[in-house]
Each structure stands twice: as structure tokens, then as C-alpha cells.
Design an enzyme around this catalytic site. Structure first.
Site, short mmCIF file in Angstrom:
data_model
loop_
_atom_site.label_atom_id
_atom_site.label_comp_id
_atom_site.label_asym_id
_atom_site.label_seq_id
_atom_site.Cartn_x
_atom_site.Cartn_y
_atom_site.Cartn_z
N LYS A 131 0.88 -0.74 -0.55
CA LYS A 131 0.13 0.47 0.04
C LYS A 131 1.00 1.14 0.25
O LYS A 131 0.57 2.36 -0.49
CB LYS A 131 -0.84 0.22 1.57
CG LYS A 131 -1.76 -0.75 0.72
CD LYS A 131 -3.09 -1.15 2.04
CE LYS A 131 -4.03 -1.95 1.72
NZ LYS A 131 -4.99 -2.08 2.82
N LYS B 222 -6.95 -10.46 -7.73
CA LYS B 222 -8.25 -10.04 -6.27
C LYS B 222 -9.08 -9.41 -7.30
O LYS B 222 -9.30 -8.59 -7.20
CB LYS B 222 -7.48 -9.39 -5.07
CG LYS B 222 -8.03 -9.75 -4.19
CD LYS B 222 -7.41 -9.73 -2.87
CE LYS B 222 -8.38 -9.29 -1.95
NZ LYS B 222 -8.05 -9.00 -0.78
N LYS C 236 -13.13 -3.62 -5.68
CA LYS C 236 -13.37 -3.13 -6.24
C LYS C 236 -13.44 -1.73 -6.85
O LYS C 236 -12.96 -1.09 -7.73
CB LYS C 236 -15.08 -2.13 -5.12
CG LYS C 236 -15.97 -2.91 -4.92
CD LYS C 236 -17.08 -1.75 -4.27
CE LYS C 236 -18.36 -3.12 -3.89
NZ LYS C 236 -18.82 -2.22 -2.16
#
Ligand code: SF4
Length: 337
Positions: A111, A205, A208
Site C-alpha cells: 500500500k 483479486k 471494487k
């Protein structure tokens, strides 16, 4: 009865990846354990966000979870920010967690690479996760394989805190030192049986942010519009080419939604080129409809009776708040506050 705890981000309506990867399993586990499930909105603010959007998504997630089978009469469902002890315990754990341990966390590295400026909250995310679990002194945590590293950190935090602040038991530990009580049990992983579901692109994966999802509450026509062009075995180019089900995401969706006999039939029809991929997807769409139609009905009922959602979350916050206050009283006492 053993206690389990698990959390999910308030990302709005569930998609079928979250459902098959976690929530379907939670609905089963609630009957086997004392189960606490949490919508982790304090975690959601470690990346930039809009307050109104957070409110909306938290609500949608709660509705999805209740519709997907979490029964507030059987388990506890609550919103993390309703129990402020989560952040208090996280602060305490921050003071005993070495920086290096956090910097080594795979999810942080992934991240942080995508951020220009990395907030300390992103680094400390697993410490808050440890606080979430240990606040309820959970025995087990249902996790996917990709979350085992975070859980390991929670186990280390529990061990470290117990060694520093647990009360002496009056006995000797194996290494000859003074044994201390296990105030926080080290939570064990309860591995989720379903393998991770990929997105409709069959590459990454289901997420959204990747735009490759099917929403849990989408109507059948919308689901079919997405399933029809979805990726399959890339080596199955012509209708007459036999396929390899194990490499096809549609086959793994069958394993999530179709009965075992159908899954076996899919594998056989695929590997002998008996079916084309559209035939296979039509059968999947039917299996999905069988499972998802009652979930959509429950969601419509909750939309018509929003007070039922409020009642479930209020009762969850009250129950968890009482456990959290008791845990923190013991923590404060042992730490000299
Ligand atoms: S027949 Fe089904 S399992 Fe086989 S490649 Fe096509 S979609 Fe995938």
C-alpha cells in the site's frame, strides 16, 4: 464456547469475492462459536476518504452482512467506532511494538508504494487489528491465507504484553523465569476453506478498486451481463478445445455456488470439451441465482425496515462495549493507570 472475532472494511455493498472468501463462512461459524463480527471503520480512514461516503458505505456493508446470513440473534455485529476502547488499546500496543516489525508487513509495503505521503496510521494498521482481536480476548480468528501474517503480529503483541504486564502466576516458565498469566490469549487462525476468488478479468483479486466485481445484491440480468464476457481458461480458444477447470475462475465460482455434483459435472464437461464456456456460465448463473435471490429478498426487507439494522448495530455495540470496558479495566490496572 470458544470466541471468534473477524472484521471487514466498510467498502459498501459486499461483492461475491468477499462473500465466498469470508462472509459465507462467517454465517456458518456463528452457529459453532461465540462470534463477534465488526465493520472496521477506523481502519478505513488510513487512506483518503469522504465522511459522507464512509457513512453510506458502512451502512451498506451492515445491510449486506445481515442479508448474507449474519443473524443478530445468533452472533454479534457492530461498528468499530462505536467502541472507542479499540483505539485506546491500539495506542497501548503501539508502545510495545517495534517499528521494524510493522515495516516488514507485506500489506504495508504494497500500500505504501502507491502513496506519495504515507500516514503513520497505515503503518500502524496491524496494531489496531491486534487491538480489535485482543480487546475481545478472542480464541480464534477466521482468516484467509493472505491475512495470516497480520494475525501472527497479533499473537506476538499478546505474548509481549502478557510477558510485560501479566500478573505472576507464582510458577516457573520453561526457561526458568517467573511465569505470567495469559491475560490476552494468543488468537489462532481458523483458515477459511474457500480459496481466494479472482475478479472477472481472471487476473487480479476481486476488488471494487479494480472494477472486476459482481455485487452480492445485483439482479440476475446485471450478473449475466458481467458473467458472459468474464475470463475463462485462456488456453481454451475454440469450442472444441478441452479446458483445464483448475485454472479457470468460473470453475472456482462454481465451487463457491454450485452443489458438489454440479461442480464435478462442470469439471468433466470442461475437460472433455462437452460444454462451451457459455453453457458453463449459464449453469453458474442459475446456481448463483438460487443462492443470491434469498439474500436480495432479505436486503429488500431491511431497506423497508431500516430500524432493524439500527437495532442490530446498537445491540452489538452495547454487548461489545461491555466486554471492551472489562478488558480495559484489567489492562489499566496491570499497567499502572
Ligand atoms: S467450460 Fe467452464 S470451467 Fe471450463 S474453461 Fe469454460 S468457463 Fe471455465
Amino acid at each position: 464456547m470458544s470466541r471468534i472475532f473477524s472484521g471487514i472494511q466498510p467498502s459498501g455493498e459486499l461483492h461475491i469475492g468477499n462473500y465466498l472468501g469470508a462472509v459465507k463462512n462467517w454465517a456458518r461459524l456463528q452457529h459453532e462459536y461465540e462470534a463477534i463480527f465488526c465493520v472496521v471503520d477506523y481502519h478505513a480512514i488510513t487512506l483518503a476518504y469522504e465522511p459522507e461516503e464512509l457513512r453510506k458505505r458502512r451502512r451498506e456493508m451492515a445491510v449486506s452482512l445481515l442479508s448474507a446470513g449474519l443473524d443478530p440473534d445468533v452472533c454479534t455485529l457492530f461498528v468499530q467506532s462505536r467502541v472507542p476502547e479499540h483505539t485506546e488499546l491500539a495506542w497501548i500496543f503501539n508502545t510495545i511494538t517495534p517499528l521494524g516489525e510493522l515495516e516488514r508487513q507485506t500489506q504495508f509495503k504494497e500500500k505504501a508504494q502507491r502513496q506519495e505521503s504515507v500516514a503513520a496510521g497505515l503503518l500502524n494498521y496491524p496494531v489496531l487489528q491486534a487491538a480489535d482481536i485482543l480487546l475481545y480476548r478472542a480464541d480464534m480468528v477466521p482468516v484467509g491465507e493472505d491475512q495470516v501474517q497480520h494475525l501472527e503480529l497479533s499473537r506476538v503483541v499478546a505474548r509481549r504484553w502478557n510477558a510485560l504486564f501479566g500478573r505472576p502466576t507464582g510458577e516457573r516458565a520453561a526457561d526458568g523465569s517467573e511465569a505470567r498469566e495469559e491475560y490476552f490469549p494468543e488468537p489462532k487462525p481458523l483458515l477459511t476453506p474457500t480459496r481466494r476468488i479472482l475478479g472477472l478479468d481472471g487476473k487480479s483479486k476481486m476488488s471494487k478498486s479494480m472494477g472486476n466485481t459482481i455485487g452480492l445484491l445485483e439482479p440476475p440480468e446485471a450478473i449475466w451481463a458481467k458473467l458472459r464476457p468474464a475470463a475463462t481458461d485462456p488456453k481454451r480458444i475454440k469450442r472444441t478445445d478441452p479446458g483445464t477447470p483448475e485454472v479457470c475462475n468460473i470453475y472456482h465460482l462454481h465451487r463457491g455456488f454450485s452443489p458438489p455434483a454440479t461442480v464435478e459435472h462442470v469439471a468433466q464437461q470442461c475437460s472433455t470439451a462437452g460444454w462451451g464456456c457459455i453453457d458453463c456460465k449459464k449453469v453458474l448463473a442459475e446456481s448463483m441465482e438460487t443462492e443470491l435471490a434469498p439474500i436480495r429478498t432479505r436486503a429488500a426487507e431491511l431497506a423497508a425496515n431500516p430500524q432493524r439494522v439500527d437495532q442490530a448495530l446498537d445491540a452489538g455495540a452495547e454487548h461489545c462495549g461491555a466486554i471492551a470496558r472489562e478488558t480495559m479495566a484489567g489492562v489499566r490496572d496491570r499497567m499502572g493507570f
